[in-house]
Write a protein that holds these residues in place. Structure first.
Motif, PDB file in Angstrom:
ATOM      1  N   LEU A 228      12.741   8.372  -0.406  1.00 16.01           N
ATOM      2  CA  LEU A 228      11.676   7.541  -0.049  1.00 16.01           C
ATOM      3  C   LEU A 228      11.165   6.763  -0.978  1.00 16.01           C
ATOM      4  O   LEU A 228      10.626   7.391  -2.169  1.00 16.01           O
ATOM      5  CB  LEU A 228      10.873   8.433   0.910  1.00 16.01           C
ATOM      6  CG  LEU A 228       9.512   7.737   1.650  1.00 16.01           C
ATOM      7  CD1 LEU A 228       9.956   6.575   2.449  1.00 16.01           C
ATOM      8  CD2 LEU A 228       8.704   8.627   2.147  1.00 16.01           C
ATOM      9  N   CYS A 229      10.877   5.575  -0.988  1.00  9.31           N
ATOM     10  CA  CYS A 229      10.319   4.771  -1.953  1.00  9.31           C
ATOM     11  C   CYS A 229       9.399   3.764  -1.304  1.00  9.31           C
ATOM     12  O   CYS A 229       9.991   3.041  -0.163  1.00  9.31           O
ATOM     13  CB  CYS A 229      11.568   4.023  -2.755  1.00  9.31           C
ATOM     14  SG  CYS A 229      10.968   2.930  -4.034  1.00  9.31           S
ATOM     15  N   ILE A 230       8.357   3.508  -1.904  1.00 12.93           N
ATOM     16  CA  ILE A 230       7.606   2.175  -1.590  1.00 12.93           C
ATOM     17  C   ILE A 230       7.467   1.013  -2.556  1.00 12.93           C
ATOM     18  O   ILE A 230       7.464   1.457  -3.650  1.00 12.93           O
ATOM     19  CB  ILE A 230       5.898   2.871  -1.173  1.00 12.93           C
ATOM     20  CG1 ILE A 230       5.098   1.554  -0.643  1.00 12.93           C
ATOM     21  CG2 ILE A 230       5.407   3.464  -2.434  1.00 12.93           C
ATOM     22  CD1 ILE A 230       3.689   1.931  -0.243  1.00 12.93           C
ATOM     23  N   ASN A 231       7.614  -0.076  -1.997  1.00 11.35           N
ATOM     24  CA  ASN A 231       7.615  -1.178  -2.870  1.00 11.35           C
ATOM     25  C   ASN A 231       7.146  -2.499  -2.183  1.00 11.35           C
ATOM     26  O   ASN A 231       6.565  -2.643  -1.312  1.00 11.35           O
ATOM     27  CB  ASN A 231       9.175  -1.398  -3.343  1.00 11.35           C
ATOM     28  CG  ASN A 231       9.041  -1.675  -4.915  1.00 11.35           C
ATOM     29  OD1 ASN A 231       9.093  -3.109  -5.289  1.00 11.35           O
ATOM     30  ND2 ASN A 231       9.206  -0.825  -5.988  1.00 11.35           N
ATOM     31  N   VAL A 232       7.420  -3.571  -2.939  1.00  8.24           N
ATOM     32  CA  VAL A 232       7.192  -5.061  -2.532  1.00  8.24           C
ATOM     33  C   VAL A 232       8.247  -6.075  -2.122  1.00  8.24           C
ATOM     34  O   VAL A 232       9.055  -5.952  -3.152  1.00  8.24           O
ATOM     35  CB  VAL A 232       6.089  -5.824  -3.353  1.00  8.24           C
ATOM     36  CG1 VAL A 232       5.735  -7.047  -2.840  1.00  8.24           C
ATOM     37  CG2 VAL A 232       4.919  -4.952  -3.703  1.00  8.24           C
ATOM     38  N   TYR A 233       8.398  -6.331  -0.977  1.00 12.26           N
ATOM     39  CA  TYR A 233       9.452  -7.237  -0.557  1.00 12.26           C
ATOM     40  C   TYR A 233       8.968  -8.622  -0.023  1.00 12.26           C
ATOM     41  O   TYR A 233       8.327  -8.433   1.051  1.00 12.26           O
ATOM     42  CB  TYR A 233      10.458  -6.581   0.482  1.00 12.26           C
ATOM     43  CG  TYR A 233      11.476  -7.499   0.753  1.00 12.26           C
ATOM     44  CD1 TYR A 233      12.581  -7.571   0.183  1.00 12.26           C
ATOM     45  CD2 TYR A 233      11.661  -7.976   2.291  1.00 12.26           C
ATOM     46  CE1 TYR A 233      13.765  -8.495   0.530  1.00 12.26           C
ATOM     47  CE2 TYR A 233      12.496  -8.743   2.559  1.00 12.26           C
ATOM     48  CZ  TYR A 233      13.768  -9.013   1.717  1.00 12.26           C
ATOM     49  OH  TYR A 233      14.526  -9.608   2.413  1.00 12.26           O
ATOM     50  N   LYS A 234       9.068  -9.580  -0.555  1.00 12.94           N
ATOM     51  CA  LYS A 234       8.530 -10.960  -0.165  1.00 12.94           C
ATOM     52  C   LYS A 234       7.116 -10.991   0.309  1.00 12.94           C
ATOM     53  O   LYS A 234       6.675 -11.209   1.297  1.00 12.94           O
ATOM     54  CB  LYS A 234       9.505 -11.276   1.103  1.00 12.94           C
ATOM     55  CG  LYS A 234      10.951 -11.818   0.935  1.00 12.94           C
ATOM     56  CD  LYS A 234      11.825 -12.303   1.781  1.00 12.94           C
ATOM     57  CE  LYS A 234      13.202 -12.707   1.519  1.00 12.94           C
ATOM     58  NZ  LYS A 234      13.853 -13.167   2.610  1.00 12.94           N
ATOM     59  N   GLU A 235       6.345 -10.558  -0.634  1.00 12.37           N
ATOM     60  CA  GLU A 235       4.818 -10.483  -0.633  1.00 12.37           C
ATOM     61  C   GLU A 235       4.426  -9.367   0.656  1.00 12.37           C
ATOM     62  O   GLU A 235       3.288  -9.742   1.083  1.00 12.37           O
ATOM     63  CB  GLU A 235       4.668 -11.960  -0.257  1.00 12.37           C
ATOM     64  CG  GLU A 235       4.716 -12.885  -1.290  1.00 12.37           C
ATOM     65  CD  GLU A 235       4.107 -12.686  -2.591  1.00 12.37           C
ATOM     66  OE1 GLU A 235       2.906 -12.697  -2.560  1.00 12.37           O
ATOM     67  OE2 GLU A 235       4.709 -12.639  -3.545  1.00 12.37           O
ATOM     68  N   GLN A 236       5.188  -8.595   0.964  1.00 12.95           N
ATOM     69  CA  GLN A 236       4.804  -7.498   1.997  1.00 12.95           C
ATOM     70  C   GLN A 236       5.276  -6.214   1.307  1.00 12.95           C
ATOM     71  O   GLN A 236       6.284  -5.854   0.673  1.00 12.95           O
ATOM     72  CB  GLN A 236       5.732  -7.884   3.430  1.00 12.95           C
ATOM     73  CG  GLN A 236       5.246  -8.828   3.953  1.00 12.95           C
ATOM     74  CD  GLN A 236       5.957  -9.067   5.260  1.00 12.95           C
ATOM     75  OE1 GLN A 236       7.234  -9.375   5.126  1.00 12.95           O
ATOM     76  NE2 GLN A 236       5.244  -9.343   6.298  1.00 12.95           N
ATOM     77  N   ILE A 237       4.285  -5.172   1.635  1.00 11.88           N
ATOM     78  CA  ILE A 237       4.793  -3.897   1.192  1.00 11.88           C
ATOM     79  C   ILE A 237       5.906  -3.400   2.201  1.00 11.88           C
ATOM     80  O   ILE A 237       5.973  -3.547   3.199  1.00 11.88           O
ATOM     81  CB  ILE A 237       3.505  -2.907   1.496  1.00 11.88           C
ATOM     82  CG1 ILE A 237       2.428  -3.233   0.702  1.00 11.88           C
ATOM     83  CG2 ILE A 237       3.826  -1.364   1.464  1.00 11.88           C
ATOM     84  CD1 ILE A 237       2.845  -2.848  -0.715  1.00 11.88           C
ATOM     85  N   CYS A 238       6.925  -2.763   1.529  1.00 13.82           N
ATOM     86  CA  CYS A 238       8.026  -2.084   2.394  1.00 13.82           C
ATOM     87  C   CYS A 238       8.254  -0.801   1.917  1.00 13.82           C
ATOM     88  O   CYS A 238       7.808  -0.075   0.989  1.00 13.82           O
ATOM     89  CB  CYS A 238       9.359  -3.063   1.784  1.00 13.82           C
ATOM     90  SG  CYS A 238       9.618  -2.628   0.309  1.00 13.82           S
ATOM     91  N   LEU A 239       8.886  -0.019   2.706  1.00 13.29           N
ATOM     92  CA  LEU A 239       9.485   1.547   2.684  1.00 13.29           C
ATOM     93  C   LEU A 239      11.000   1.455   2.573  1.00 13.29           C
ATOM     94  O   LEU A 239      11.550   0.788   3.394  1.00 13.29           O
ATOM     95  CB  LEU A 239       8.942   2.239   3.952  1.00 13.29           C
ATOM     96  CG  LEU A 239       7.613   2.539   3.702  1.00 13.29           C
ATOM     97  CD1 LEU A 239       7.087   3.434   4.860  1.00 13.29           C
ATOM     98  CD2 LEU A 239       7.107   3.342   2.440  1.00 13.29           C
ATOM     99  N   LEU A 240      11.711   2.193   1.784  1.00 15.37           N
ATOM    100  CA  LEU A 240      13.159   2.178   1.767  1.00 15.37           C
ATOM    101  C   LEU A 240      13.261   3.743   1.971  1.00 15.37           C
ATOM    102  O   LEU A 240      12.788   4.515   1.203  1.00 15.37           O
ATOM    103  CB  LEU A 240      13.614   1.703   0.265  1.00 15.37           C
ATOM    104  CG  LEU A 240      13.259   0.426  -0.174  1.00 15.37           C
ATOM    105  CD1 LEU A 240      13.412   0.071  -1.703  1.00 15.37           C
ATOM    106  CD2 LEU A 240      14.215  -0.521   0.697  1.00 15.37           C
TER     107      LEU A 240
END
Length: 306
Positions: A228-240
């Protein structure tokens, strides 16, 4: 006369803001900071850590080493990187303690600032540190979140502009309980953390300008912190999240959500060859998936762009 004119120009806040905005919009001068073995051909050594590991900046496009990052105080102790923004890097002890020194460092010009540790001398068993730029207040900030074994929770915010710490007094009730902290990220002046309360996973956010907390329950499919990872994708918070198998034969996948208007929206998963990589580690500035594969027996790791 020319030198003074140019010096006044490039030292002005308007020039600095314009220059940084240009770099951000054009994705210029973007590097990947990696802790690695100095010998890239090192595959199966007799002694896994015969040489010291080192931090370096790598080209995000080709993974080519651009420069080595030597501790600003020339310390030989391992250090951790806890955030970077506009060329500033926040470093501290590899294993954080309540009294770990913090350095905000510009490797390009070889200057740094070491904030005085706050006068709060309670011994905390867990410390998290994050750093970034808050555009609304035009200031670089660091946040320390600390917890004792008895679930006492404290949050401190450091301002680079005022060179001072502030203790956050208003802690919401939903944080005054037993919970586990996992990885986090910093975006647009807000610190985000994955937290686990019993069987439930959620995202805690803390805005360093308004000093307000929010909680977002994670999607129901998330059942483990592994992969589980949290990051930023296209100016939005995302979860992988890599946990469930892929329907396609011989393939694996990473499930993918973005936080849109305070609700999770599931997007198409990342699909890649089975056993090609192990776990997601983030999203690049060009919106490519960063994957890492570790071999703990050999003490080596590989990184991939998907």
């Amino acid at each position: 006369c020319t030198c003074k004119l140019w010096s006044d120009l490039i030292g002005s806040s308007s020039f600095v803001s314009t220059h940084l905005h240009r770099n951000v919009t054009k994705h210029a001068h973007v590097y990947l900071l990696c802790l690695h073995h100095p010998n890239f051909d090192w595959e199966e050594p007799d002694e896994p850590y015969a040489e010291e590991l080192q931090w370096s900046a790598f080209s995000i496009e080709r993974f080519e080493q651009c420069s080595k990052l030597t501790h600003p105080l020339w310390s030989t102790e391992h250090y951790g990187i806890y955030g970077s923004s506009n060329g500033l890097v926040c470093i501290s002890d590899e294993i954080l303690n309540f009294d770990s020194p913090i350095h905000i460092w510009n490797p390009s010009v070889r200057k740094f600032r070491t904030p005085l540790i706050s006068t709060n001398y309670i011994k905390f068993s867990y410390v998290a540190l994050q750093f970034g730029f808050h555009p609304k207040v035009n200031d670089y900030k660091a946040v320390r979140m600390m917890r004792t074994n008895k679930n006492a929770f404290a949050v401190e915010v450091y301002s680079l502009r005022t060179d001072s710490w502030k203790m956050i007094e208003a802690i919401p009730p939903w944080l005054k309980c037993t919970w586990q902290h996992h990885n986090g990220t910093f975006f647009n002046g807000v610190a985000y953390h994955i937290i686990e309360k019993g069987p439930i996973f959620s995202i805690m956010s803390f805005d360093l300008a308004s000093e307000e907390f929010e909680e977002f329950l994670a999607p129901d499919a998330i059942c483990s912190s592994w992969g589980l990872c949290i990051n930023v994708y296209k100016e939005q918070i995302c979860l992988l999240f890599r946990c469930y198998g892929c329907e396609e034969e011989g393939m694996d996948k990473v499930d993918f959500w973005v936080l849109h208007e305070k609700r999770w929206k599931q997007l198409c998963p990342f699909i890649f060859p089975l056993n090609y990589c192990h776990r997601p580690s983030g999203i690049s500035i060009d919106n490519e998936l960063l994957m890492e594969r570790r071999d703990f027996i050999k003490g080596v790791a590989d990184m991939y762009l998907c």
